[in-house]
Each structure stands twice: as structure tokens, then as C-alpha cells.
Design an enzyme around this catalytic site. Sequence first.
Site, PDB file in Angstrom:
ATOM      1  N   GLU A 140       5.695  -6.478 -15.663  1.00 20.26           N
ATOM      2  CA  GLU A 140       6.666  -7.407 -15.088  1.00 20.26           C
ATOM      3  C   GLU A 140       6.053  -8.798 -15.014  1.00 20.26           C
ATOM      4  O   GLU A 140       5.006  -8.994 -14.398  1.00 20.26           O
ATOM      5  CB  GLU A 140       7.097  -6.960 -13.690  1.00 20.26           C
ATOM      6  N   CYS A 383      -0.383  -0.043  13.123  1.00 20.61           N
ATOM      7  CA  CYS A 383      -1.446  -1.053  13.040  1.00 20.61           C
ATOM      8  C   CYS A 383      -1.445  -1.931  14.292  1.00 20.61           C
ATOM      9  O   CYS A 383      -1.882  -1.482  15.344  1.00 20.61           O
ATOM     10  CB  CYS A 383      -1.309  -1.862  11.758  1.00 20.61           C
ATOM     11  N   ARG A 464      -8.602  -5.789  11.273  1.00 17.22           N
ATOM     12  CA  ARG A 464      -9.918  -6.285  11.693  1.00 17.22           C
ATOM     13  C   ARG A 464     -10.282  -5.797  13.094  1.00 17.22           C
ATOM     14  O   ARG A 464     -11.449  -5.758  13.458  1.00 17.22           O
ATOM     15  CB  ARG A 464      -9.939  -7.826  11.722  1.00 17.22           C
ATOM     16  N   HIS A 509      -1.383   2.410   8.045  1.00 20.96           N
ATOM     17  CA  HIS A 509      -0.017   2.069   7.620  1.00 20.96           C
ATOM     18  C   HIS A 509       0.594   3.241   6.842  1.00 20.96           C
ATOM     19  O   HIS A 509       0.475   3.307   5.616  1.00 20.96           O
ATOM     20  CB  HIS A 509      -0.035   0.837   6.716  1.00 20.96           C
ATOM     21  N   GLU A 511       3.577   3.765   6.064  1.00 18.81           N
ATOM     22  CA  GLU A 511       4.710   3.349   5.220  1.00 18.81           C
ATOM     23  C   GLU A 511       4.313   3.114   3.773  1.00 18.81           C
ATOM     24  O   GLU A 511       5.145   3.230   2.861  1.00 18.81           O
ATOM     25  CB  GLU A 511       5.373   2.091   5.803  1.00 18.81           C
TER      26      GLU A 511
END
Length: 537
Positions: A140, A383, A464, A509, A511
Site C-alpha cells: 500500500e 495500559c 514507561r 494492550h 486489542e
Amino acid sequence: MKLIFVSGGVISGLGKGITASSIGRLLKARGLNVSMIKIDPYLNIDAGTMNPYEHGEVFVLNDGGEVDLDLGNYERFLDIDLNSDHNITTGKVYRSVIENERHGNYLGKTVQIIPHITDEIKRRITSIARESGADVTIVELGGTVGDMESMPFLEAARQLGRDLGRTENVMFVHTTLIPIMGSVGEEKTKPTQHSVKELMAIGIRPDIIIGRCSQPICEAARAKIAMFCDVDESAVISTPDARSIYEVPLNLERQGVADIIIDRMKLMPMTGKRDMTKWESFLSNILSPVREVTIAVVGKYTSLADSYLSHIEALTHAGSERKCKVNVRFIDSDSLLSEGPASLLSDVHGVLIPGGFGNRGIEGKIEATRYARENKIPFLGVCLGFQIATIEIARHVLGLKDANSTEFDKDTQDPVICLMHEQEGVDDMGATMRLGAQNVILDKESKAYGLYGSERISERHRHRYEVNNGYVDQLESAGWRFVGRSENGDTMEVGQLEGHPFFMASQFHPEFKSRPMRPSPLHLGLVDAAIEYKGSE
């Protein structure tokens, strides 16, 4: 090596990423091994330091690459794992060429856009295609034809067509806008004609034209585009607005896109019978749900949905699994301070606090978390959301009124969230966090273990700061149990609140690894809890 380049014209935001992903999905459904590359013409090395309002969410890969959100679409549509090499940026290319020049690798030659920059682009594309072992690699090209930044990449694509052979090894797919003007609803093909003319002036003639329009393109417009843009009429593809992005592959399949590519690139010997049965069932559940719930996503980038794209898709995947429509309600966290959480959250069935950085909006997120905890509303923190839940419980359950993160208040008396030791002394912002896939060990007696069905899991990280281990015993005494930890036990990874129907949070995370037919376990848990909560109202 077979390459398909997907370019865009007229305007940005036409859905090149979904088009490229959909083509990949169709080819994979024919049994082909497909890989994907995203080219971003910006000078950033990667997307890690970019504001979500600039470019949408930063998607994180297993190897810790912080990349364009389109790579998230690629992984979801094709159910594959990519690495950071699959995102090529101008910054990466120029840095490599300049380093080569400093090392004397060009033997005194004058370093120029052609051939040195274009050669580096070609080297990266062909290297990725070769190392992936793919039958077809889809590339792409970010930006729009005519953009100054995109010119070296288009030139490299043109050269690869010449190097590898346009007959069957390289194809060009061009996406354009077909606007509808006037009260009579006439489809205007002139923007497409001009866009293709500009592409052909570079030396690239598209093999397929994808026409984005609010409605199906009429036959007259299709014939006109075919004639003026020198493509077969069957290769002018109509992509009207879809009810779901996951409907796009089936729309392209109905118009024979996969057949055109397979025939043109001589892929027939490698293909099998088309199998989209599971995909069709997944889509059917999205389009014809039997129930619905509302999940509030509380953040500070809520005016741009792409800032939380992977969460939206993870909730869609979970909703499809339960034949449930998940209505996502975006709530700016600052509004919770001015309007109060009850006025904004009293009618939702779940609350999700996503990741983020910086001090703005933090107190509003804490108020949303408190409201969900006190009113037994299903809650998922991710998070920063995990850290927010920890701060909220420390303040309002443990009574540590000054509890905070040193990210927001470096002088707080109770730093329940603190900078990770390995982050101390780190000055650079890009690619310096705890990034990528890390193993997490789950407590077998926890809800998290029940959702994942495994004691050892691997999830992607981007942070962090972490829970201060000096407060773990106090927090667990308040019912905030850390049921997931890093392999060495030093980093708290999953929190679960006792006495609440569903109040969970993760430092990682989930997701980013959610897929159609294989949703994120924590998002699925949230949707299940939201369905149960709504039923009990």
C-alpha cells in the site's frame, strides 16, 4: 516474486488500507500465502511519536514496532503477525541511505534520489517479500498520487514493474473518488480521469481501478472510466459505502477482483477453492445482531475515532461472537469533571479506559473509574487505564488521597505508579518504551485465566510506567488483586477487583491481537459482562 501496489488518488482517506486488506483476504481465501507492506511517505522513522489526532492510533507489533494503523487492518483481515520491517517510511529510507553514504558504501558517487533512494526502497520491498515466503505481497502506497513526498516511492514501484515484469509479476490497483454532484445525482468521473492521467505520466498504468462512491457506480460511468483510463471495463470496481468494513472483501469478490488478479498474475496453479464461510458467518453476526449494549470509551482523543481503532474493532469482534451490536459511546474525559459521571455514564452497560499519555484528562478518567466501581458497571482498563484503576482504588478505597503516578505528579506522597527502572535516564521518545510481545503469567483462580484458558499468555505492551511494587500488598489488601504478572514477577500485568461483577484492567494492550473469529479475551469478557449487566437492570 509477485507484487500488487495499491495507490490512491483525488483525496486521502478513501480506504486504501481496507482495499489492500480486502484483496489480501480474498487471495488468502483461495489458499495463497499473502504478505502486506505499508509505505508511509512521512519523514518520521515510525509512528511512535505521532499524536493520535495527526495519524490515528499507533499500532504495536509483536517485535515492538510502532507503526501505522493500517498494519492493524492487515493483521486483522489476514490473521497474520507482521514485523516493523513491513512499515517503510521516508525516515527509514533516508536514514539508511545517509548512513551508507557516511560509511563510504557508495564509493564516492554523488548520492541522489535516483538511483540511491529508489534502490533502497526497492531493496526493502523485495527483501520483505522474499523473507516472508509469500506467494503475493501487497504494497500500500500511502498518500495521494501527486504528493511530492510520494514521488520516490511511485518511481520505485514503476521500476519494480520494469525489473520484475509487468506481464504477470507486478500489478497496480488505483483507488479514486467518484463524487456525486447536483440534484440529479450524476456520478462525476473527471477526478478519476485526472488522477489516472497523473499516474500514467509517472509511467504507471493501473490494472484495476477501485471507485469509491456513496452508491454503486452505474454502467455508463464504469464504461467511461474504462475508456478514458485504458483499463478493461470488468476491472473498474465499484466500492460504495459499506455497512461494515468487513463487508468490503465480499463486495470485491462479487465483482471478480480475485479472479482478475489470479488470471493476470498466473496464480491459478497455486490456488484452491474459495472459502469465505467463516468470514460470512462473522459478518452476518455483525449485520444481524440479536441484542445490543453500549460501552463508553473514556479518553482524551475522542473526537477522532481512529485514535482508538483497535478497541473499536476488538469490541466488534467480541460483539460478533455473541451476536451483539456494541454501540461505542466516546466520552471526553474532561467532560466528566464539568458534567459529572452520572449524567454521562448512568445509561451505559460498560466502561473502557484506553491507553494514553500526559496529564490532560486524567482526573476525569479517575472519576469514570470510580463511578464504574461504585455502581458495579462492567469496567475494563487498558495500559493507562490499568494505572488509572490502581490510582482510583488507592485514593478512594485505601484512603491514600495523594496517590498518583509520577508521570502526572513527580512529587506525589504516594507514587502507586512509577517509572520503570529500565526507563530511568532514557531521553529519546521514539522506540524507547517497553514495547512488543511479552509473556504474562495468570493466576489459575482468576477471571483472566478463565477468559484466556491458559496460564501463560503473550500480549503486546507500550508503556514507561508501572505499578509501584512497594504498594502491591496494600492494594491487594483492598481487593485489587494482581492476577497477572510478568515472568519474573516484578511487573504487575492484570488487575481484578474482588466483589465486583467485572472490574479488570491490563498493563498490556489486548486489542492489538484481537481478530475476527478470535476476539480479545478481555474485550469479550467486557461484552459478556455488559450483556449480563443490561439484563439485570
